[in-house]
Design an enzyme around this catalytic site. Structure first.
Site, PDB file in Angstrom:
ATOM      1  CB  ILE A   1     -44.564 -20.214  -3.410  1.00 17.55           C
ATOM      2  CG1 ILE A   1     -45.590 -19.876  -2.671  1.00 17.55           C
ATOM      3  CG2 ILE A   1     -43.426 -19.312  -3.092  1.00 17.55           C
ATOM      4  CD1 ILE A   1     -45.537 -19.845  -1.047  1.00 17.55           C
ATOM      5  N   GLY A   2     -43.150 -21.571  -5.856  1.00 14.87           N
ATOM      6  CA  GLY A   2     -41.695 -21.863  -6.536  1.00 14.87           C
ATOM      7  C   GLY A   2     -41.863 -21.541  -7.889  1.00 14.87           C
TER       8      GLY A   2
ATOM      9  CB  THR B   1     -35.757 -26.997  -4.842  1.00 14.59           C
ATOM     10  OG1 THR B   1     -36.035 -26.317  -3.606  1.00 14.59           O
ATOM     11  CG2 THR B   1     -34.090 -26.896  -5.296  1.00 14.59           C
TER      12      THR B   1
ATOM     13  CB  SER C   1     -43.907 -21.375   6.911  1.00 12.36           C
ATOM     14  OG  SER C   1     -45.302 -21.107   7.340  1.00 12.36           O
TER      15      SER C   1
ATOM     16  CB  SER D   1     -39.447 -24.038  -9.326  1.00 10.78           C
ATOM     17  OG  SER D   1     -38.490 -24.779  -9.975  1.00 10.78           O
ATOM     18  CB  THR D   2     -43.366 -28.030 -11.687  1.00 10.94           C
ATOM     19  OG1 THR D   2     -43.840 -28.534 -10.326  1.00 10.94           O
ATOM     20  CG2 THR D   2     -41.991 -28.556 -11.894  1.00 10.94           C
TER      21      THR D   2
ATOM     22  CE1 TYR E   1     -44.824 -26.560   5.756  1.00 17.71           C
ATOM     23  CE2 TYR E   1     -45.791 -25.343   7.595  1.00 17.71           C
ATOM     24  CZ  TYR E   1     -45.537 -25.382   6.024  1.00 17.71           C
ATOM     25  OH  TYR E   1     -45.181 -24.501   5.239  1.00 17.71           O
TER      26      TYR E   1
END
Length: 262
Positions: free
Chosen positions: A19-20, A13, A139, A15-16, A152
């Site tokens: 990191i993805g 998910t 994270s 992922s465009t 976050y």
């Protein structure tokens, strides 16, 4: 070690880019059939074309996984996966007293509930097939709550709790559930953030990046931002057959920022 994910289907998910995207590329290079995900069809299509010929087949599904409807649509388009990478996430530096209720809700929906909904959809069939991998991209902020974005940090800690609980549900099967904890990583979004810092402080991008690490992550042993590929390498290993004894773990790829041994 040669990681071979031929015959496995992976969904990453968000992922465009960032990191993805690096994870999707790494999984495809290892032979997996990979599904790219993002909210915008055009962006998804561009990312799929960029990965053409990397290795395994790469397809794309546009869906907003921050909503229940978006997750439902994604699962309808892809009913089963072998590898689920819960990577979709947002961040925003903002002082605690300036964070309204709707921001807390929005961060929880994107960063936590997307992974909850998709894991709920895919975990049972993984257990039935007796093989699967679910990986939450958390994270180091899950352990070192950043005062500049507590909302976050809260979501990243919640991911660790969800992942551990799911690992316990899948106990004794060939399904593993883990979290990977990157530190400051030079993804596109972070690069934009660092460039803004550089402009504000009259610095070069390299100076702004170095100063950020020194000021906000002084315990870093790496003393620099990681690359997206360095994070992806850890994730691809955890997704592999070779990582079968790694389960229920919070795996740190944060350059030694967290100053504990375990």
């Amino acid at each position: 070690m040669k990681i071979d994910l031929s015959g496995k289907t992976a969904l990453v998910t968000g992922s465009t880019s960032g990191i993805g995207y690096a994870i999707a590329k790494g999984l495809a290079a290892s032979g997996a059939n990979v599904f790219i995900n993002g909210r915008n069809q055009d962006t998804v299509d561009v990312s799929v074309r960029k990965l053409d010929g990397v290795g395994g087949k790469v397809c794309g599904i546009a869906a907003d996984v921050s909503t229940a409807g978006g997750c439902k649509a994604l699962v309808a388009a892809l009913p089963e996966v072998d590898i689920l990478i819960n990577n979709a996430g947002i961040f925003e530096p903002k002082g605690f007293f300036d964070i309204p209720d709707e921001d807390w809700t929005r961060f929880f929906e994107v960063n936590v509930m997307s992974g909850v909904r998709l894991s709920r959809a895919y975990l049972r069939s993984m257990m039935t097939r007796n093989w699967g991998r679910i990986i939450f991209i958390s994270s180091e902020s899950a352990l070192n709550i950043p005062t500049e974005m507590i909302h976050y940090g809260m979501t990243k800690t919640a991911q660790l709790a969800v992942a551990r609980g799911l690992a316990q549900i899948a106990c004794g099967t060939g399904v593993t559930v883990n979290s990977v904890l990157p530190g400051p990583t030079m993804s596109e979004g972070v690069e934009t953030f660092v460039k803004d810092l550089a402009r504000q402080n009259g610095q070069s991008v390299d100076e702004a990046a170095a100063n950020f690490v020194k000021q906000h992550r002084p315990s870093s042993l790496l003393q620099r931002f990681a690359s997206v590929e360095e994070i992806a390498n850890m994730v691809v290993y955890v997704a592999s057959k070779e990582a079968s004894a790694t389960d229920g773990a919070a795996l740190r790829a944060e350059g030694g920022i967290v100053s504990t041994i375990a």
